[in-house]
Scaffold this motif. Structure first.
Motif, PDB file in Angstrom:
ATOM      1  N   SER A  63       0.827  -1.208   0.000  1.00  0.00           N
ATOM      2  CA  SER A  63       0.000   0.000   0.000  1.00  0.00           C
ATOM      3  C   SER A  63       0.859   1.255   0.000  1.00  0.00           C
ATOM      4  O   SER A  63       0.594   2.205  -0.744  1.00  0.00           O
TER       5      SER A  63
ATOM      6  N   VAL B 122       4.117   1.645  -0.872  1.00  0.00           N
ATOM      7  CA  VAL B 122       4.893   1.796  -2.112  1.00  0.00           C
ATOM      8  C   VAL B 122       3.988   2.297  -3.236  1.00  0.00           C
ATOM      9  O   VAL B 122       4.333   3.224  -3.986  1.00  0.00           O
ATOM     10  N   THR B 123       2.793   1.699  -3.347  1.00  0.00           N
ATOM     11  CA  THR B 123       1.849   2.100  -4.395  1.00  0.00           C
ATOM     12  C   THR B 123       1.417   3.562  -4.214  1.00  0.00           C
ATOM     13  O   THR B 123       1.365   4.309  -5.186  1.00  0.00           O
TER      14      THR B 123
ATOM     15  N   ALA C 131       4.265   5.896  -5.310  1.00  0.00           N
ATOM     16  CA  ALA C 131       4.437   5.867  -6.761  1.00  0.00           C
ATOM     17  C   ALA C 131       3.318   6.626  -7.464  1.00  0.00           C
ATOM     18  O   ALA C 131       3.559   7.420  -8.380  1.00  0.00           O
ATOM     19  N   VAL C 132       2.074   6.421  -7.019  1.00  0.00           N
ATOM     20  CA  VAL C 132       0.949   7.035  -7.716  1.00  0.00           C
ATOM     21  C   VAL C 132       0.902   8.543  -7.449  1.00  0.00           C
ATOM     22  O   VAL C 132       0.554   9.325  -8.336  1.00  0.00           O
TER      23      VAL C 132
ATOM     24  N   ILE D 162       3.511  10.504  -7.012  1.00  0.00           N
ATOM     25  CA  ILE D 162       4.527  11.099  -7.883  1.00  0.00           C
ATOM     26  C   ILE D 162       4.019  11.156  -9.325  1.00  0.00           C
ATOM     27  O   ILE D 162       4.172  12.165 -10.018  1.00  0.00           O
ATOM     28  N   SER D 163       3.367  10.075  -9.777  1.00  0.00           N
ATOM     29  CA  SER D 163       2.856  10.038 -11.151  1.00  0.00           C
ATOM     30  C   SER D 163       1.796  11.098 -11.391  1.00  0.00           C
ATOM     31  O   SER D 163       1.811  11.774 -12.426  1.00  0.00           O
ATOM     32  N   ILE D 164       0.851  11.234 -10.446  1.00  0.00           N
ATOM     33  CA  ILE D 164      -0.225  12.202 -10.650  1.00  0.00           C
ATOM     34  C   ILE D 164       0.338  13.621 -10.646  1.00  0.00           C
ATOM     35  O   ILE D 164      -0.068  14.464 -11.458  1.00  0.00           O
TER      36      ILE D 164
END
Lengths: 140, 120
Positions: free
Chosen positions: B102, B104-105, B108-109, B111-113
């Motif tokens: 949870s 890590v996800t 990552a998400v 940073i992506s958004i």
């Protein structure tokens, strides 16, 4: 109980295999299953967003591909999408039911039955609506 | 009576119970937003994502939705794991695994958004 089991053969915690099915237990188990489904869907969607973000400038080749495999995969994703949509609505409505229970409301046997059926009906209706609106936007 | 074994608690159970409810309440308005924007994204997910997250409101609510639901989900999975995995060592291992996945996800998400928001 449908059958007797003794000693070490007894199942652990919520005894899924032993109780007679009814609307309350069905609703509760579905709440857990849809919760699990949603958790792994969020993980998958999150990593899709991550993948999407960082491949954006690399290639667009798969988009123009006319291969039948892509179509099959897309249709499978659409089906999975409908299942996840149902799971989301179900978990949402049943979650609200749980919040009312936490406030000590709606525990009468007839109310539990009614709200249980209402939850399933509402999630089916909203899933159908969402699929309908999506198809309408996509094809009209 | 003395044959009854009491399962040891995994500590701080009441706090988790409360946080599960608080995150559930926080998710209600976020789900409304998701459903309203859902049909827009589904129409063309490939092309629409950067445009979608270019709007500050969508970027903020998207990050809040994913992080809150991952938090809510890891608390939920924790309860399921506690119920179905009798072996304490394995149980703690799976709980940690879920928390790790949870976190890590989420990172990552987020940073992506933010990246999609800035380039969109």
């Amino acid at each position: 109980m449908t059958e007797k089991k003794s000693g070490s053969q007894r199942p652990t915690s919520p005894h899924l295999q032993i109780y007679k099915w009814n609307i309350s237990s069905l609703g509760s188990i579905m709440h857990r299953l849809t919760g699990l489904m949603l958790y792994f869907s969020i993980i998958a969607i999150s990593w899709y967003i991550v993948y999407y973000t960082y491949q954006i400038n690399i290639s667009e080749s798969s988009e123009n591909c006319d291969c039948p495999m892509n179509e099959i995969i897309n249709n499978l994703f659409a089906l999975a999408g409908i299942a996840v949509t149902f799971a989301l609505y179900y978990h949402f409505f049943n979650g609200i039911r749980h919040l009312f229970w936490d406030m000590g409301k709606g525990f009468e046997k007839s109310t539990v039955k009614k709200t249980g059926l209402l939850t399933i009906a509402l999630s089916l209706i909203f899933t159908a609506l969402t699929v309908g609106v999506t198809l309408y936007l996509k094809y009209f | 009576m003395n044959k009854i074994k009491i399962a040891p608690s995994t500590k701080s159970g009441a706090h988790h119970w409360l946080m599960q409810r608080i995150s559930a309440i926080a998710l209600i308005p976020l789900i409304f937003w998701l459903v309203l924007s859902f049909t827009q994204i589904v129409e063309d997910p490939q092309g629409y994502l950067p445009v979608f997250f270019a709007y500050p409101l969508n970027a903020v609510l998207g990050i809040l939705l994913i992080t809150t639901s991952l938090y809510h989900g890891s608390l939920g999975l924790r309860v399921v794991i506690e119920d179905y995995i009798p072996n304490k060592t394995k149980m703690h291992f799976y709980i940690m695994l879920v928390n790790f996945l949870s976190i890590v996800t989420s990172v990552a998400v987020v940073i992506s958004i933010i990246r999609l928001h800035l380039i969109g």
